[in-house]
Design a protein around this motif. Structure first.
Motif, PDB file in Angstrom:
ATOM      1  N   GLU A 119       7.902   4.002   8.930  1.00 36.78           N
ATOM      2  CA  GLU A 119       9.134   3.459   8.360  1.00 36.78           C
ATOM      3  C   GLU A 119       8.931   2.911   6.946  1.00 36.78           C
ATOM      4  N   PRO A 120       7.892   2.083   6.671  1.00 38.26           N
ATOM      5  CA  PRO A 120       7.699   1.640   5.278  1.00 38.26           C
ATOM      6  C   PRO A 120       7.384   2.784   4.324  1.00 38.26           C
ATOM      7  N   PHE A 121       6.728   3.843   4.820  1.00 43.20           N
ATOM      8  CA  PHE A 121       6.442   4.992   3.957  1.00 43.20           C
ATOM      9  C   PHE A 121       7.735   5.699   3.557  1.00 43.20           C
ATOM     10  N   VAL A 122       8.639   5.909   4.520  1.00 44.90           N
ATOM     11  CA  VAL A 122       9.910   6.581   4.213  1.00 44.90           C
ATOM     12  C   VAL A 122      10.777   5.678   3.337  1.00 44.90           C
ATOM     13  N   ASP A 123      10.794   4.381   3.640  1.00 47.87           N
ATOM     14  CA  ASP A 123      11.597   3.450   2.838  1.00 47.87           C
ATOM     15  C   ASP A 123      11.120   3.406   1.387  1.00 47.87           C
ATOM     16  N   ALA A 124       9.832   3.627   1.170  1.00 46.48           N
ATOM     17  CA  ALA A 124       9.299   3.634  -0.191  1.00 46.48           C
ATOM     18  C   ALA A 124       9.564   4.940  -0.927  1.00 46.48           C
ATOM     19  N   GLY A 125      10.136   5.943  -0.226  1.00 48.73           N
ATOM     20  CA  GLY A 125      10.434   7.232  -0.851  1.00 48.73           C
ATOM     21  C   GLY A 125       9.414   8.307  -0.564  1.00 48.73           C
ATOM     22  N   GLY A 126       8.548   8.088   0.431  1.00 47.46           N
ATOM     23  CA  GLY A 126       7.490   9.052   0.724  1.00 47.46           C
ATOM     24  C   GLY A 126       7.998  10.373   1.278  1.00 47.46           C
ATOM     25  N   LEU A 127       9.023  10.315   2.142  1.00 55.55           N
ATOM     26  CA  LEU A 127       9.554  11.553   2.713  1.00 55.55           C
ATOM     27  C   LEU A 127      10.169  12.420   1.622  1.00 55.55           C
ATOM     28  N   THR A 128      10.895  11.817   0.724  1.00 58.02           N
ATOM     29  CA  THR A 128      11.468  12.566  -0.401  1.00 58.02           C
ATOM     30  C   THR A 128      10.374  13.189  -1.251  1.00 58.02           C
ATOM     31  N   ALA A 129       9.279  12.476  -1.445  1.00 59.63           N
ATOM     32  CA  ALA A 129       8.171  13.006  -2.242  1.00 59.63           C
ATOM     33  C   ALA A 129       7.545  14.235  -1.582  1.00 59.63           C
ATOM     34  N   ILE A 130       7.391  14.197  -0.245  1.00 59.66           N
ATOM     35  CA  ILE A 130       6.829  15.359   0.463  1.00 59.66           C
ATOM     36  C   ILE A 130       7.738  16.573   0.297  1.00 59.66           C
ATOM     37  N   LEU A 131       9.051  16.358   0.416  1.00 59.99           N
ATOM     38  CA  LEU A 131       9.992  17.466   0.305  1.00 59.99           C
ATOM     39  C   LEU A 131      10.054  18.031  -1.119  1.00 59.99           C
ATOM     40  N   GLU A 132       9.752  17.222  -2.111  1.00 58.10           N
ATOM     41  CA  GLU A 132       9.777  17.689  -3.500  1.00 58.10           C
ATOM     42  C   GLU A 132       8.471  18.364  -3.911  1.00 58.10           C
ATOM     43  N   LEU A 133       7.391  18.098  -3.187  1.00 58.43           N
ATOM     44  CA  LEU A 133       6.090  18.640  -3.591  1.00 58.43           C
ATOM     45  C   LEU A 133       5.962  20.136  -3.317  1.00 58.43           C
ATOM     46  N   PHE A 134       6.466  20.577  -2.157  1.00 55.15           N
ATOM     47  CA  PHE A 134       6.212  21.963  -1.773  1.00 55.15           C
ATOM     48  C   PHE A 134       6.729  22.991  -2.775  1.00 55.15           C
ATOM     49  N   PRO A 135       7.987  22.903  -3.252  1.00 51.35           N
ATOM     50  CA  PRO A 135       8.444  23.936  -4.205  1.00 51.35           C
ATOM     51  C   PRO A 135       7.584  24.018  -5.465  1.00 51.35           C
ATOM     52  N   LEU A 136       6.931  22.917  -5.825  1.00 46.95           N
ATOM     53  CA  LEU A 136       6.086  22.933  -7.021  1.00 46.95           C
ATOM     54  C   LEU A 136       4.785  23.694  -6.784  1.00 46.95           C
ATOM     55  N   LEU A 137       4.392  23.873  -5.519  1.00 46.70           N
ATOM     56  CA  LEU A 137       3.160  24.603  -5.224  1.00 46.70           C
ATOM     57  C   LEU A 137       3.323  26.107  -5.405  1.00 46.70           C
ATOM     58  N   ILE A 143       0.837  -1.201   0.000  1.00 51.94           N
ATOM     59  CA  ILE A 143       0.000   0.000   0.000  1.00 51.94           C
ATOM     60  C   ILE A 143       0.873   1.253   0.000  1.00 51.94           C
ATOM     61  N   MET A 144       1.929   1.266   0.814  1.00 54.05           N
ATOM     62  CA  MET A 144       2.810   2.429   0.871  1.00 54.05           C
ATOM     63  C   MET A 144       3.496   2.662  -0.477  1.00 54.05           C
ATOM     64  N   GLU A 145       3.926   1.613  -1.129  1.00 56.00           N
ATOM     65  CA  GLU A 145       4.544   1.764  -2.449  1.00 56.00           C
ATOM     66  C   GLU A 145       3.552   2.345  -3.452  1.00 56.00           C
ATOM     67  N   SER A 146       2.295   1.952  -3.357  1.00 59.68           N
ATOM     68  CA  SER A 146       1.278   2.484  -4.263  1.00 59.68           C
ATOM     69  C   SER A 146       1.042   3.975  -4.009  1.00 59.68           C
ATOM     70  N   ILE A 147       0.979   4.365  -2.723  1.00 63.00           N
ATOM     71  CA  ILE A 147       0.775   5.777  -2.385  1.00 63.00           C
ATOM     72  C   ILE A 147       1.944   6.619  -2.893  1.00 63.00           C
ATOM     73  N   VAL A 148       3.163   6.160  -2.637  1.00 64.27           N
ATOM     74  CA  VAL A 148       4.339   6.925  -3.048  1.00 64.27           C
ATOM     75  C   VAL A 148       4.436   6.977  -4.571  1.00 64.27           C
TER      76      VAL A 148
END
Length: 914
Positions: A99-117, A32-37
């Motif tokens: 932990e599975p969310f960060v391992d799937a790359g979720g934290l990186t995705a959050i940090l990349e989203l804001f500048p695009l807003l 599920i976490m991989e799908s969200i990320v």
């Protein structure tokens, strides 16, 4: 998003469902976490492609079909991001999901989203130019930004702190690199004569590329709608927008770094792990040479940015421009057109007037709708209102949140004949005009935003240092790698270096060294505004006022004042010094040097206004002050008041730790070497041994503050100051008298303390029935306890009992609004954490009951023989008391003289008033 199928609570419901599935079927969690990320990464790709298309299509008219399509895509991007943020809030509050969310790359995705807003090119400049408060208003979208920040906080509380710090350092390094590159382009596109003056810039090559001084001087001093005739207008607009967007990104990342440090510290406190492996690892990362350099670079950029903003805001052109913004102007047959887009998720309400409550509802607009407005003003509620063909719409919502409703896409001139006559009429006399700010002013406002992130970051570091100092239980401190002493010393050096560099910016030091001469390139009022701002920031993280039991970092205060030139100008020994970017041939500026400069500037500005407004033979105080004085003087007076009343003169956990440490170890802790010394006034001598004395330190600081204030009262220019400045100065004088009276008291005689301390209690607003010696409460930090009323109120709002206790204990305040804000932005505690807190509360309550029973026994015994015992004790004291030493008599005489001087100054000033 146009289908509105995921608005309101639908995404939160989706997140709750996924949370239930993963908790009941853990084997599906990773999938599920991989799908969200993966979905988030698709949105990131859409956002990057959108930014590229917006930058390439800037040559097209906004009414073009392609431009309209891009506007719709940006609306979708905002909605997508909000959906993910709301869904992740419900998922990441469970510790096992992080932990599975960060391992799937979720934290990186959050940090990349804001500048695009944050929109690029002219759209960013148009929106920021039209904001009523660009220094504090959101440049993205409040709800979307808050949802991402909440998701990030959940990860920070539940994930490995050392790994979080490592990830954040990489993104901040990329952000700094982007600032450096865009800053070079701005300097080449908008050359400034100040860029070629070496004495105004940092002499440290490491921070040269981050030196902002003079960058705003080359920016156009006109509004965005007046730039279209400029050569290479589009390319230059893109260059400006890229630079200011990079500054906003650094602000966002710095806030997130502060969140990580706070969460790491809080987790260590809640877990009660002491000096465990997890705490050792994240503190090792935070105090590493990599992070020390990163923190120093961030601080250098933020200092330079705040100084540049103060320089621009203190110029005469800025003051005249600000006044002109509230005057209606005619543009010779032209009108200003504002291209608006509704960005609020609930849409916008249209009314038939500028007021909100007294005007009728005439329609509404959906999120994503675009319209034109030809007039704008501020209503009596302080809300910016735009007039469209269908009615008036607000810029932001009312209340604390100030969620943006309408976003400006473009500003341009149109022929007045194209504007309907009905839109040219002014209906209300309560309106206040608000002309567009110039690009230079907008740049200053965006640079000024960095002060909040700078304050939050160093506030979190301050808490880590305070805890580290209190943990130094041994007399001899080890500074070997991996020890508490090593980590605390490194972080303390970072903060003291930052404070030193903040006060010793090369351009500001030049002005202070030449006593603020008017022909200086940098306005003395701008330097005073900068110093007042920095002292306010230092005060905010030096004294933790958010808690009911006020805390202060004694080690940081000692380090600040030990090398202060004004405080230690009679020292013949080599005192501890910190790395500075100032020129070597100029004396360093300390805390009290800065305070003295700000007060001198305030007195001089009051004299200037008093001379201008002189209408009678007897001069009267002015009723208003310059903007720079109003911004710089209150933080300084508040800082002095906190120094007088915020430092404990008796024992506390911090002072005990500092006095227990050996003299040489304390010098090393504060960043000194074997050749450095502490100020002799901070110490006492026991035979051949020299020991640090916190009481001596506080007493010497009281003398210094008293001398500063006496000089102000003796100054003839004070009579021009308005009453709202004299009043806090009088209160400060009362605090000084109370502090000096406290210093006179013998430490061993509680009875004399009570008799002599009455005025001190009155000055602090705490006078009441005099207590018996047995009733006195020692000045120690009492454990904070949540009140039943605050817990009940939170539970009535829908929070669980554990969530209410968690919010109140983490904020350290029983104030409902503070605890509610924390509870809304943080998930409920885990069952293990809640049970641990309940057990800790039970133990505290039991210990308190035992203490109360002991106190009752002592009180009953004391009440029976109170008068006879007091008389016997005083008789014994008079017989056995040794005659006071010459040093003690000299100290008491000095304090008494200073008190008499202050009282005499107050009396003389009152008598001299017309």
């Amino acid at each position: 998003p146009r289908s509105r199928c995921l608005l309101n609570e639908m995404t939160a419901i989706t997140g709750t469902g996924l949370d239930e599935v993963m908790r009941h079927v853990p084997t599906l969690r990773a999938q599920i976490m991989e799908s969200i990320v993966e979905s988030m990464n698709k949105v990131i790709m859409v956002g990057k492609k959108l930014v590229e298309d917006e930058e390439s299509s800037v040559l097209l008219d906004l009414q073009d079909s392609l431009a309209t399509s891009l506007e719709n895509e940006r609306t979708c991007l905002v909605q997508y991001t909000l959906n993910f943020g709301q869904m992740l809030e419900q998922i990441l509050h469970t510790e096992d999901h992080c932990e599975p969310f960060v391992d799937a790359g979720g934290l990186t995705a959050i940090l990349e989203l804001f500048p695009l807003l944050v929109p690029p090119t002219t759209q960013f400049l148009a929106n920021s130019s039209c904001l009523s408060s660009p220094s504090v208003s959101t440049l993205a979208h409040t709800t979307t930004e808050d949802s991402l920040a909440t998701s990030f906080r959940c990860i920070a509380m539940n994930y490995d702190s050392q790994k979080m710090l490592n990830i954040m350092s990489k993104f901040i390094e990329l952000g700094i690199k982007r600032v450096e590159d865009s800053q070079r382009l701005v300097r080449s596109s908008f050359p400034s004569p100040l860029s070629n003056i070496p004495t105004l810039h940092s002499s440290d090559k490491r921070y040269e590329s981050l030196d902002v001084m003079g960058i705003l001087d080359g920016m156009p001093n006109v509004g965005i709608h007046e730039l279209r005739g400029m050569d290479n207008y589009l390319e230059k607009s893109k260059c400006l927008a890229d630079y200011l967007r990079s500054v906003v990104t650094i602000q966002w990342l710095t806030n997130l770094l502060a969140t990580v440090v706070k969460a790491a510290y809080q987790s260590s406190q809640d877990g009660g792990t002491g000096w465990g492996r997890a705490e050792r690892e994240w503190k090792k990362e935070l105090s590493s040479s990599k992070y020390e350099d990163l923190l120093n670079r961030l601080a250098a950029f933020q200092h330079s940015s705040i100084l540049e903003a103060c320089r621009v805001r203190s110029e005469k052109d800025y003051e005249s421009e600000f006044r002109q913004r509230h005057i209606q102007r005619n543009h010779e047959g032209k009108s200003v057109r504002y291209r608006l887009k509704i960005v609020c998720q609930e849409g916008a309400v249209l009314r038939d007037g500028i007021e909100i409550d007294s005007c009728s509802n005439v329609g509404s607009m959906e999120m994503g709708e675009v319209t034109d407005a030809f007039d704008r003003c501020v209503n009596s509620s302080g809300i910016m209102r735009y007039r469209t063909r269908r009615g008036w719409v607000s810029e932001v919502t009312r209340g604390h949140g100030r969620e943006p409703i309408a976003e400006v896409l473009d500003v341009s001139f149109v022929d007045s004949s194209l504007v309907p006559d009905a839109l040219m009429k002014i209906k209300s006399k309560k309106r206040m005009e608000y002309k567009l700010a110039s690009i230079r002013s907008v740049g200053a406002s965006i640079l000024a935003r960095l002060q909040t992130s700078y304050r939050d970051l160093f506030f979190s570091l301050n808490r880590v240092i305070s805890h580290g100092v209190k943990s130094l239980t041994a007399r001899t401190v080890s500074f070997s790698s991996g020890t508490i002493g090593d980590y605390t010393k490194t972080l303390l050096r970072v903060m003291l270096t930052s404070i030193t560099n903040a006060l010793n910016q090369p351009s500001a030091v030049q002005v202070i060294a030449h006593s603020g001469v008017e022909d200086s390139i940098l306005n003395p009022s701008g330097v005073a505004m900068y110093l007042g701002t920095m002292l306010g920031i230092i005060s905010s993280y030096l004294f933790d006022d958010k808690r009911e039991r006020r805390m202060m970092n004694g080690a940081l205060i000692i380090g600040m004042l030990n090398s202060d030139h004004y405080y230690c100008n009679n020292s013949s020994k080599k005192l501890i010094s910190y790395e500075s970017t100032r020129s070597e041939n100029i004396a360093p500026v300390g805390i009290f040097d800065g305070i003295k400069f700000v007060m001198e500037n305030a007195l001089q500005s009051a004299l200037s206004l008093g001379t201008q407004e002189k209408k009678y033979e007897k001069l009267k105080p002015v009723q208003s002050l310059f903007r720079t004085t109003a911004a710089s003087l209150p933080p300084v007076l508040d800082f002095l008041r906190k120094l007088m009343s915020g430092l404990p003169t008796k024992q506390s956990s911090m002072t005990n730790a500092l006095e227990r440490i050996e003299y040489g170890d304390l010098v090393t802790l504060l960043g000194g070497s074997g050749e450095d010394y502490l100020n002799i006034t901070f110490c006492r001598t026991d035979g051949k041994d020299t020991k640090f004395s916190f009481g001596q330190f506080v007493k010497g600081m009281h003398f210094t503050i008293a001398e500063l204030v006496i000089n102000v009262w003796k100054d003839e220019r004070l009579k021009y100051m308005p009453s709202y400045v004299v009043h806090p100065l009088t209160i400060l004088s009362t605090e000084i008298i109370g502090g000096l009276e406290e210093d006179i008291k013998p430490a061993s005689s509680s009875n004399i303390d009570q008799r002599r301390g009455f005025f001190n209690r009155v000055s602090r607003g705490s006078a009441g029935p005099r207590q018996r010696p047995s009733e006195q409460v020692p000045n120690v930090e009492q454990p904070f306890e949540p009140s039943d009323e605050a817990v009940t109120r939170l539970m009535e709002m829908g929070f669980s009992r554990d969530h209410a206790f968690d919010a109140i204990e983490n904020t350290g305040s029983n104030r409902l609004e503070v605890a509610m804000e924390y509870a809304l932005s943080h998930p409920p505690p885990s069952p293990v954490s809640a049970e641990r807190r309940r057990e800790a509360r039970r133990q505290r309550n039991e210990a308190q009951r035992n203490q109360n029973e002991d106190n009752d026994e002592v009180m009953n015994e004391s009440a029976e023989n109170d008068s006879s015992r007091e008389g016997e004790q005083l008789g014994k004291d008079n017989k056995s008391k040794a005659p006071p030493s010459e040093d003690a008599e000299k100290e008491e005489t000095t304090e008494s003289k200073i008190i008499s001087k202050i009282k005499a100054c107050l009396h003389e000033w009152i008598e001299s008033m017309p």
